[in-house]
Design an enzyme around this catalytic site. Sequence first.
Site, PDB file in Angstrom:
ATOM      1  CG  ASP A 461      41.315  -9.431 -60.216  1.00 17.67           C
ATOM      2  OD1 ASP A 461      41.062  -9.681 -61.390  1.00 17.67           O
ATOM      3  OD2 ASP A 461      40.658  -8.636 -59.515  1.00 17.67           O
ATOM      4  CG  ASP A 671      -9.390   5.289 -39.535  1.00 18.32           C
ATOM      5  OD1 ASP A 671     -10.539   5.655 -39.218  1.00 18.32           O
ATOM      6  OD2 ASP A 671      -8.738   4.461 -38.870  1.00 18.32           O
ATOM      7  CG  ASP A1346      -9.825 -21.773  12.421  1.00 17.47           C
ATOM      8  OD1 ASP A1346      -9.745 -20.569  12.114  1.00 17.47           O
ATOM      9  OD2 ASP A1346     -10.410 -22.623  11.709  1.00 17.47           O
ATOM     10  CG  ASP A1427     -11.973 -17.562  11.390  1.00 17.78           C
ATOM     11  OD1 ASP A1427     -11.032 -16.769  11.566  1.00 17.78           O
ATOM     12  OD2 ASP A1427     -12.114 -18.222  10.354  1.00 17.78           O
ATOM     13  CG  ASP A1428      -7.697 -17.156  13.475  1.00 19.55           C
ATOM     14  OD1 ASP A1428      -7.978 -18.351  13.276  1.00 19.55           O
ATOM     15  OD2 ASP A1428      -7.217 -16.416  12.587  1.00 19.55           O
ATOM     16  CG  ASP A1610      13.210  11.705  19.109  1.00 21.68           C
ATOM     17  OD1 ASP A1610      13.602  12.669  19.774  1.00 21.68           O
ATOM     18  OD2 ASP A1610      13.673  11.412  17.993  1.00 21.68           O
ATOM     19  CD  GLU A1652      11.425  16.067  21.449  1.00 17.44           C
ATOM     20  OE1 GLU A1652      10.734  15.156  21.967  1.00 17.44           O
ATOM     21  OE2 GLU A1652      12.412  15.843  20.732  1.00 17.44           O
ATOM     22  CG  ASP A1685      15.663  13.299  22.996  1.00 17.34           C
ATOM     23  OD1 ASP A1685      14.585  13.923  22.933  1.00 17.34           O
ATOM     24  OD2 ASP A1685      16.239  12.851  21.976  1.00 17.34           O
TER      25      ASP A1685
END
Length: 1755
Positions: A461, A671, A1346, A1427-1428, A1610, A1652, A1685
Amino acid sequence: MESQQLSNYPHISHGSACASVTSKEVHTNQDPLDVSASKIQEYDKASTKANSQQTTTPASSAVPENPHHASPQPASVPPPQNGPYPQQCMMTQNQANPSGWSFYGHPSMIPYTPYQMSPMYFPPGPQSQFPQYPSSVGTPLSTPSPESGNTFTDSSSADSDMTSTKKYVRPPPMLTSPNDFPNWVKTYIKFLQNSNLGGIIPTVNGKPVRPITDDELTFLYNTFQIFAPSQFLPTWVKDILSVDYTDIMKILSKSIEKMQSDTQEANDIVTLANLQYNGSTPADAFETKVTNIIDRLNNNGIHINNKVACQLIMRGLSGEYKFLRYTRHRHLNMTVAELFLDIHAIYEEQQGSRNSKPNYRRNPSDEKNDSRSYTNTTKPKVIARNPQKTNNSKSKTARAHNVSTSNNSPSTDNDSISKSTTEPIQLNNKHDLHLGQKLTESTVNHTNHSDDELPGHLLLDSGASRTLIRSAHHIHSASSNPDINVVDAQKRNIPINAIGDLQFHFQDNTKTSIKVLHTPNIAYDLLSLNELAAVDITACFTKNVLERSDGTVLAPIVKYGDFYWVSKKYLLPSNISVPTINNVHTSESTRKYPYPFIHRMLAHANAQTIRYSLKNNTITYFNESDVDWSSAIDYQCPDCLIGKSTKHRHIKGSRLKYQNSYEPFQYLHTDIFGPVHNLPKSAPSYFISFTDETTKFRWVYPLHDRREDSILDVFTTILAFIKNQFQASVLVIQMDRGSEYTNRTLHKFLEKNGITPCYTTTADSRAHGVAERLNRTLLDDCRTQLQCSGLPNHLWFSAIEFSTIVRNSLASPKSKKSARQHAGLAGLDISTLLPFGQPVIVNDHNPNSKIHPRGIPGYALHPSRNSYGYIIYLPSLKKTVDTTNYVILQGKESRLDQFNYDALTFDEDLNRLTASYHSFIASNEIQESNDLNIESDHDFQSDIELHPEQPRNVLSKAVSPTDSTPPSTHTEDSKRVSKTNIRAPREVDPNISESNILPSKKRSSTPQISNIESTGSGGMHKLNVPLLAPMSQSNTHESSHASKSKDFRHSDSYSENETNHTNVPISSTGGTNNKTVPQISDQETEKRIIHRSPSIDASPPENNSSHNIVPIKTPTTVSEQNTEESIIADLPLPDLPPESPTEFPDPFKELPPINSRQTNSSLGGIGDSNAYTTINSKKRSLEDNETEIKVSRDTWNTKNMRSLEPPRSKKRIHLIAAVKAVKSIKPIRTTLRYDEAITYNKDIKEKEKYIEAYHKEVNQLLKMKTWDTDKYYDRKEIDPKRVINSMFIFNRKRDGTHKARFVARGDIQHPDTYDSGMQSNTVHHYALMTSLSLALDNNYYITQLDISSAYLYADIKEELYIRPPPHLGMNDKLIRLKKSLYGLKQSGANWYETIKSYLIKQCGMEEVRGWSCVFKNSQVTICLFVDDMILFSKDLNSNKRIIAKLKMQYDTKIINLGESDDEIQYDILGLEIKYQRGKYMKLGMENSLTEKIPKLNVPLNPNGRKLGAPGQPGLYINQQELELEEDDYKMKVHEMQKLIGLASYVGYKFRFDLLYYINTLAQHILFPSKQVLDMTYELIQFIWNTRDKQLIWHKSKPVKPTNKLVVISDASYGNQPYYKSQIGNIYLLNGKVIGGKSTKASLTCTSTTEAEIHAISESVPLLNNLSYLIQELDKKPITKGLLTDSKSTISIIISNNEEKFRNRFFGTKAMRLRDEVSGNHLHVCYIETKKNIADVMTKPLPIKTFKLLTNKWIH
């Protein structure tokens, strides 16, 4: 000239503009290597003349005129004189001449003696050292080589000159490094081509075009030896020469192969980086092309991962494919295959819309062919490296040599050897390279290098008076903080860090030193020619060398781009440490501001707008160059992505194009936006915006409503403002046709003021584009600001106002000015702004006391309209203030806790920017002001006191032997501002009064106790009470003072109502454990508790036996001891190792009372009577900690940036009251509609299966005569109540089959059309589990059936009509139903009555009383679920006879007959059952969970460590205020419904060990806080990790033929919200767990014994019902047992004393339990807590305990 050149490159930063003064060359598109022969001849003469003058006459020097440049400099200049180098002696860019043979004739350029060769290679004259071309070769450059790729069209004059004068061509440079050999060999091949030897160069296949002659081989050998010294040859070249030192052709052939491979890789990278796809070519071809490129790169060692590949592909998508960028940008783990699936889907949709031809995928062979056909369909736009020249007589520029030894330095004089199918891309700078692409000839543009830097070189430069360098590695004798003022060409200061010496070691082995300045703020390293001239060094651009005045060459000069450079290899490195210079303090005024900081400061505007604004000075205080823009291109602001997410852009140019031109402020757009829901009453719900048509200046005003008078006030205000401030009159206002604008009041006002209202056309919102776009922009900014700052939503308008201020100050890219500039206002001084939500401390000039803190934490909102102050929000006061008395609070933590990226802190930048506005608190004085009392109109939050003063409690240091952290208290007087919390707190709804937030004072008289620490680490809520106080070593006697006589250990009958205290266990990391607490009787407890009410009878002291049976008078012949053993036997109880007794130390035998007040919902067993952590309990083992998952809890901690306040006292509020405006929650839909399954289904195969299922369903409906097909009814003739909508739904079953179902819309069925008393019964799960258990014990056969379309077998009694599905084309017709269509309210009940009647009448079955859908006869048991059917029998033929009868009436399918003796697998009502008759049965859901859980979108961790338990002890659900938007709330509730729904389904089917966690989280479905969701995710993760676990049953082997039904009970006392207890029961049949229950007690229990009793009383009814069912199904005797218990509960059951019951509720419960036990012959037994498997139903347990209690029945 200098100023002119600087103006052409304004973008070059510090120093770069100066660098272009002398070394920049005039821009040309000509190839520097392409030099005509005539010009070479002219240059040779001029160069020879110049050299001779310089040699013979040193006092004079001449620079030949360069015909290629129009230079204002004279042709000759005076010689250099002693002293500084004269400016006029420097070679400018226009005086640079091409170099020819004379350059290479310089002795210094040929250090090696040429090899001996034939005399014919030498030109006449003894001084020539270069070989002469043989006559057979011809004149160089006379005819072009066909392989060279260049053609020359010469004029006649040029031809004559070439023929007569040209004898030599330009040779290649010297090879100086093995790393430079690939680039050097390219120039050597070019040299051979220019010498008419291109025909001997090997082609791609390795063979030359023509054979080489001996003379040519000799020439080839000698030139190679001259310009490629052996010491600089690569190893592989030396290996070839070691075999045959003349085999130059092999070296050239292998070099070409390497270049071809490198070129292919570079081309692939360039092609991948410039992909383009818009659907014009087949998606298959595009996919093949991309995958082939990626495969080639991966095979060559260049790995392209999925993330990079997907980004490159998405970046090139356009058209309809562009949206994939936005839908896929958050998918971090997306693969290329997944992306191409989306591309294929869009492409097939496009093709389907163009024609009706079916889409199909091609076979792999087709794809390979396509890859060749479409290779170049998306060719990038490029400029070719060496285009063919059309005129050889044009001026050319010579190319300089690249003398850099760096392997990464770009070559400046190399050409491509061969062309590829893909052209090279032109890059503006080296930063455009992608994927590690090397800087090769295919990527460097040699004609435009204004922005390029040659790495490893210094830029010469002449305009720079000082040498500047960026790196400190070459600076010697450096000194910091030099007092030097350096400016660039624009007169801007360049900060200098240090000064030192730059030492050179040149080719002549001489050393030279010049002064150098260090600064990082320049674009190039600059070498000042003035400073070189001061040490007698000049730059000769004729020879492109640095030389001394005596002609000694010191170093070559390299021309790269437009500048000239000198290599840094001549610099001597220094020993100075880099931090010594780099850490030098730099002036704050010169440090560049990071772009993310400026982006946030200017309301998150985009980079382009900000740069425009800075260039045009619409933003003042700093310039564009003061901002670091390096990250602006790639920076993604998460807040912008979230806040500004949108579907599509508004249509551009939608405003009226032909409206009249107006002056500023004459035409306004307006607006209204709103309303914004769920805000306090003080906050605005709307805002109205105005935009000027000409200046684009904006105004916004808050509105609380849209009434006429409110709108009129705003219009009056803005018209007066414009008239007084801008001296303008509004003529036209454009608005939409909303009622707020079209009302008569506003219309008259506008008419009175002479303003024309311009309304949009009906239903054309696009005509109102200006206002619509402004509202959208402001809302995007608002969401982004709130997201970034974390401020509460009621401050939304402050974000709008802040955005409006900034937007008015930003320049428009079109007009190049800001709205403020158009309006004639000054630019916005950015130093007066703070980022929205910036934490600050506001001075309190009037504190409550002199010792009260003077600073109040606040958050900056926006500059004030009415003063020079700032609007600041104060969360503690619930108001906004207008003040100048504030300081910025600096924080070093991440502001955005919701994202996983690097923290951004800009404290230093903010301090520099607001330096003039900073401090108001001096070290010695505080200036008070009355500004704090000025409340602005932004006080949107009403004053609510949520922090009542609380008494201070001091905690003793002996809280726990493991606690080392001293306790702390939080009060109003000790608030501190945390530097780690940058976000603002989310405030509660101020409309919620104190009465419905704070706990009722009537509930308990317990004094308030503040927290001793926050719940930041996992949600543990510790109380500020003296849990353990130091005690005296001596035992104290009983006294009247409870504080000295109460025992800390367990007391079942401890009354809270009379003592106002509650038992609280000591927190421990290991959960709760009572194995070291000795059991004490109620009598012993009573002795230690003074001033208590009379209690119940207590049992005598218990021994340490493992099983204790309470004798109860029952009519049995078995002894009580044997009965107990028979009940306990075969139960899946854990095996415990023997333990040594634990003794308490003396100091803890007597402990003070414990006061607590706990209201949290717990997953940690608060107040559990069965599990305590004693003072000498150990920490959790590694096994307990190894699987613990650390999840974030939204409590007050360092990661929660919503609050700067201390933790508040926990306040219980109603779950629904925490959510604003919550509406109904839609059910979760798991099926598909007709349009989803068929019409718009892209999956052709799936679509075909659904069509097949559809036709099958239609045929079944017609077969069953579901409706009357003889008559169709008109819709107008039928009562609308009796018309039911219908639809087809589709789903895919677990077995892979596709099913269609025609259903009625029963959800909208009118109540008058069905009998609400009818019930649709199904088999109870306990009945099914009981039947399965008895089947295992009795070797039953299990058959599964079924019945197809079961509901259609039931007739319908009511007169109902349905609408046919829309696709049938009968929209106006109705059909009458005859059968119970699926979906109708009464269909289930109708079917139940139908099948029940048939089973009883035709099959000889009877229904078990009390158990619906369980039928039996003497041989078969049937469980019916819609259906079962599940059949159980000892004889398989009995099942077959039932099946035969069913088939006579119904379409019955045998799913599994169950006749095998081996293991049989069933899928019964969701349970996956493995059954081997007479041995075992395993129940699980692995396949189902594997399919369902991934569909929940839960973040699973399949490869991580597995959880050992579904929850952690000691975690509490914090039910503080929950503020959510309605949509967000609904989404989270839906997610909770799905997750808890699946967990409940699994838990009640067989995973009874999860029921406590499921029940607790189910209570919080309507409270979906982050903590609740995290716990739910943890539960789902545990289910996923243990999805392979099964409920294991083994066939029992009883001594006597009896059935044994046992319930284990319990309870956990007071561990649920509002002090409710959790109760749990587990039911076992013959040692097999068949069911469990965990629930919150419906009533509040006052002691553990009462809890309990409540648990046992809840279990007895179901126990009796199961007993009856078992006796009906199996006629064996049954023994019923009840295990607990709690010994005090057992003592109550056997006691006959009723005087000591403490209250009526307790007494009635106990008496009822006594009656049930005695009346139902229940055997009540005691079980140790450590063996009580029902413990998992009432509290979270440590991992070790959880596994111990469950591993015998779940594994």
